[in-house]
Design an enzyme around this catalytic site. Structure first.
Site, PDB file in Angstrom:
ATOM      1  N   MET A 126       0.832  -1.207   0.000  1.00  0.00           N
ATOM      2  CA  MET A 126       0.000   0.000   0.000  1.00  0.00           C
ATOM      3  C   MET A 126       0.865   1.254   0.000  1.00  0.00           C
ATOM      4  O   MET A 126       0.758   2.097  -0.879  1.00  0.00           O
ATOM      5  CB  MET A 126      -0.921   0.022   1.229  1.00  0.00           C
ATOM      6  CG  MET A 126      -1.884  -1.141   1.365  1.00  0.00           C
ATOM      7  SD  MET A 126      -2.996  -0.857   2.776  1.00  0.00           S
ATOM      8  CE  MET A 126      -3.452  -2.542   3.194  1.00  0.00           C
ATOM      9  N   THR A 159       6.278  -4.875   4.608  1.00  0.00           N
ATOM     10  CA  THR A 159       6.602  -6.022   5.454  1.00  0.00           C
ATOM     11  C   THR A 159       6.547  -7.301   4.629  1.00  0.00           C
ATOM     12  O   THR A 159       5.629  -7.494   3.830  1.00  0.00           O
ATOM     13  CB  THR A 159       5.602  -6.118   6.620  1.00  0.00           C
ATOM     14  OG1 THR A 159       5.656  -4.901   7.374  1.00  0.00           O
ATOM     15  CG2 THR A 159       5.937  -7.289   7.530  1.00  0.00           C
ATOM     16  N   GLU A 243      -6.952  -5.918  10.136  1.00  0.00           N
ATOM     17  CA  GLU A 243      -5.535  -5.597  10.307  1.00  0.00           C
ATOM     18  C   GLU A 243      -5.324  -4.821  11.602  1.00  0.00           C
ATOM     19  O   GLU A 243      -4.387  -5.109  12.372  1.00  0.00           O
ATOM     20  CB  GLU A 243      -5.038  -4.772   9.122  1.00  0.00           C
ATOM     21  CG  GLU A 243      -3.592  -4.315   9.276  1.00  0.00           C
ATOM     22  CD  GLU A 243      -3.091  -3.493   8.095  1.00  0.00           C
ATOM     23  OE1 GLU A 243      -1.935  -3.029   8.159  1.00  0.00           O
ATOM     24  OE2 GLU A 243      -3.849  -3.310   7.114  1.00  0.00           O
ATOM     25  N   ARG A 269      14.943  -5.702  42.417  1.00  0.00           N
ATOM     26  CA  ARG A 269      15.950  -4.636  42.408  1.00  0.00           C
ATOM     27  C   ARG A 269      15.887  -3.834  43.704  1.00  0.00           C
ATOM     28  O   ARG A 269      14.820  -3.349  44.103  1.00  0.00           O
ATOM     29  CB  ARG A 269      15.710  -3.710  41.203  1.00  0.00           C
ATOM     30  CG  ARG A 269      16.631  -2.504  41.140  1.00  0.00           C
ATOM     31  CD  ARG A 269      18.050  -2.901  40.872  1.00  0.00           C
ATOM     32  NE  ARG A 269      18.882  -1.715  40.616  1.00  0.00           N
ATOM     33  CZ  ARG A 269      20.189  -1.755  40.511  1.00  0.00           C
ATOM     34  NH1 ARG A 269      20.838  -2.910  40.624  1.00  0.00           N
ATOM     35  NH2 ARG A 269      20.869  -0.650  40.278  1.00  0.00           N
ATOM     36  N   GLY A 365      -2.236   2.533   9.800  1.00  0.00           N
ATOM     37  CA  GLY A 365      -2.968   3.780  10.006  1.00  0.00           C
ATOM     38  C   GLY A 365      -2.472   4.446  11.268  1.00  0.00           C
ATOM     39  O   GLY A 365      -2.519   3.862  12.353  1.00  0.00           O
ATOM     40  N   THR A 366      -1.966   5.666  11.161  1.00  0.00           N
ATOM     41  CA  THR A 366      -1.401   6.355  12.314  1.00  0.00           C
ATOM     42  C   THR A 366      -2.468   6.664  13.365  1.00  0.00           C
ATOM     43  O   THR A 366      -3.675   6.645  13.082  1.00  0.00           O
ATOM     44  CB  THR A 366      -0.752   7.682  11.896  1.00  0.00           C
ATOM     45  OG1 THR A 366      -1.782   8.547  11.382  1.00  0.00           O
ATOM     46  CG2 THR A 366       0.311   7.470  10.836  1.00  0.00           C
ATOM     47  N   GLU A 368      -3.199   9.474  14.465  1.00  0.00           N
ATOM     48  CA  GLU A 368      -3.949  10.647  14.019  1.00  0.00           C
ATOM     49  C   GLU A 368      -5.068  10.262  13.056  1.00  0.00           C
ATOM     50  O   GLU A 368      -6.182  10.810  13.124  1.00  0.00           O
ATOM     51  CB  GLU A 368      -2.997  11.649  13.364  1.00  0.00           C
ATOM     52  CG  GLU A 368      -1.996  12.287  14.322  1.00  0.00           C
ATOM     53  CD  GLU A 368      -0.892  11.353  14.785  1.00  0.00           C
ATOM     54  OE1 GLU A 368      -0.305  11.623  15.844  1.00  0.00           O
ATOM     55  OE2 GLU A 368      -0.602  10.354  14.071  1.00  0.00           O
TER      56      GLU A 368
END
Length: 380
Positions: A126, A159, A243, A269, A365-366, A368
């Site tokens: 894409m 990818t 997706e 720790r 898709g970001t 935003e």
């Protein structure tokens, strides 16, 4: 919090995934990271183990399980094993529905057996140098010429791009129609005019195969059209929720793993004579992260259930994608901080997870774009 998403059959599959990864991926992953790519043979081994094409018809060698919980189990175990180089999720979660739902009988017979066996690695192309989340802005074209299509253009950030034997290419077949003139065309390895560029050097996901693809008068048969001509945008919109759900599964699994690792570290720790988890600031921070991760898991499980029932909306998938991936990065950042200097060392899993997870808010898709989708759904 007790899970109610999975049934015994899914836990049996989890055991299979875990055993496979322990044997075939974990011992090799450091080498794969150094080389920038996984061994091709791991795909065939995954196919033989039944990890590929779990929802593909058994007639083609698939598992025949139309149940996204199997996809989710594999994604969770890949994350738990730290095997970020494996591109199985892209293959199973993203490309599979294009090959099972939009293809002809002849196309399915041609491609699905290899898809399930691991002999045919897939990718979807894409993104372009000038178009990422804006699919309407792609410039790759496919022109009909006699009994074929001629493709010209460039794709990037793909990818599985280097190892892919079959790439589903998003191309404009009617440029004058904008987003309504896009089609999906399958390009196979060895097709004249189809070349691969450099192996992309990334911040994280070092072993994950990510490549540039070039199409120069690349001629493919007319029968390689997937779905309906000029309806590619609608095909993509129909499958993007799946997706994004897959990305959300990986995000929650990563957050859960990071939190578990950090809780163990905070118990062991010592600082100023007591475990660092005993300090109120650290305890409160871990309490906040634990609560947010639990809420994310609850919504994710709801979305998986809705997807299996055919009810997951585009908006809810966007909510799941942006919230869980932003949470994953927040958890990684806070957990690294709690590890102190050791958190910055790559020998500690939190450092690698911090690097590998950063891209989650970008691909698919970001954040935003996800917020824009959700905002449009508010009908303001």
């Amino acid at each position: 919090m007790e899970q109610h998403l999975y049934e015994p059959v899914h836990e049996e599959f989890r055991d299979l995934c875990r055993e496979f990864l322990t044997r075939e991926a974990v011992p090799h992953h450091d080498r794969w990271e150094a080389e920038g790519i996984v061994d091709r043979d791991v795909w065939r081994k995954a196919g033989a183990a039944g990890l590929l094409g779990t929802d593909v018809d058994p007639a083609y060698g698939g598992g025949g399980q139309r149940d996204f919980r199997f996809n989710a189990v594999l994604a969770e175990e890949v994350v738990a094993a730290g095997c970020s180089g494996l591109g199985f999720g892209l293959h199973n979660d993203v490309v599979a529905p294009y090959l099972t739902e939009l293809t002809t009988d002849a196309q399915r017979a041609r491609w699905l057996p290899g898809f399930c066996s691991g002999d045919l690695v897939t990718a979807i192309a894409m993104s372009e140098p000038g178009a990422g989340s804006d699919l309407a802005g792609i410039r790759t074209t496919a022109v009909r010429d006699g009994d074929g299509w001629v493709l010209n253009g460039q794709k990037t950030f793909i990818t599985n791009g280097e190892q892919a034997d079959l790439v589903v290419v998003v191309a404009k077949t009617a440029p004058e129609q904008g987003a309504h003139g896009v089609s999906l065309i399958a390009v196979e390895r060895g097709t004249p005019g189809f070349t691969r560029g450099r192996r992309l050097a990334k911040v994280g996901l070092k072993a994950n195969d990510t490549a540039e693809l070039f199409f120069d008068d690349c001629r493919v048969p007319a029968e390689n059209l997937i779905g309906t001509e000029n309806h590619g945008f609608y095909h993509l919109m129909a499958n993007l929720p799946r997706e994004r759900l897959g990305i959300a599964v990986a995000a929650v699994a990563a957050a859960e793993r990071l939190l578990a690792v950090t809780l163990d570290y905070a118990r062991e720790r010592q600082a100023f004579g007591r475990p660092i988890g005993a300090f109120q600031h650290n305890r409160f921070l871990l309490a906040e992260l634990d609560t947010e991760v639990t809420i994310a898991r609850t919504f994710l499980n709801h979305c998986v259930t809705e997807f299996n029932a055919g009810r997951l909306t585009v908006v809810d998938a966007a909510k799941a994608k942006w919230w869980t991936t932003e949470l994953q990065n927040r958890v990684a950042d806070r957990c690294l901080q709690l590890h102190g200097g050791y958190g910055y060392m790559l020998e500690y899993p939190v450092a690698k997870a911090w690097l590998d997870g950063r891209v989650q808010t970008i691909y698919g898709g970001t954040t935003e774009i996800m917020k824009e989708i959700i905002g449009r759904g508010l009908d303001l």
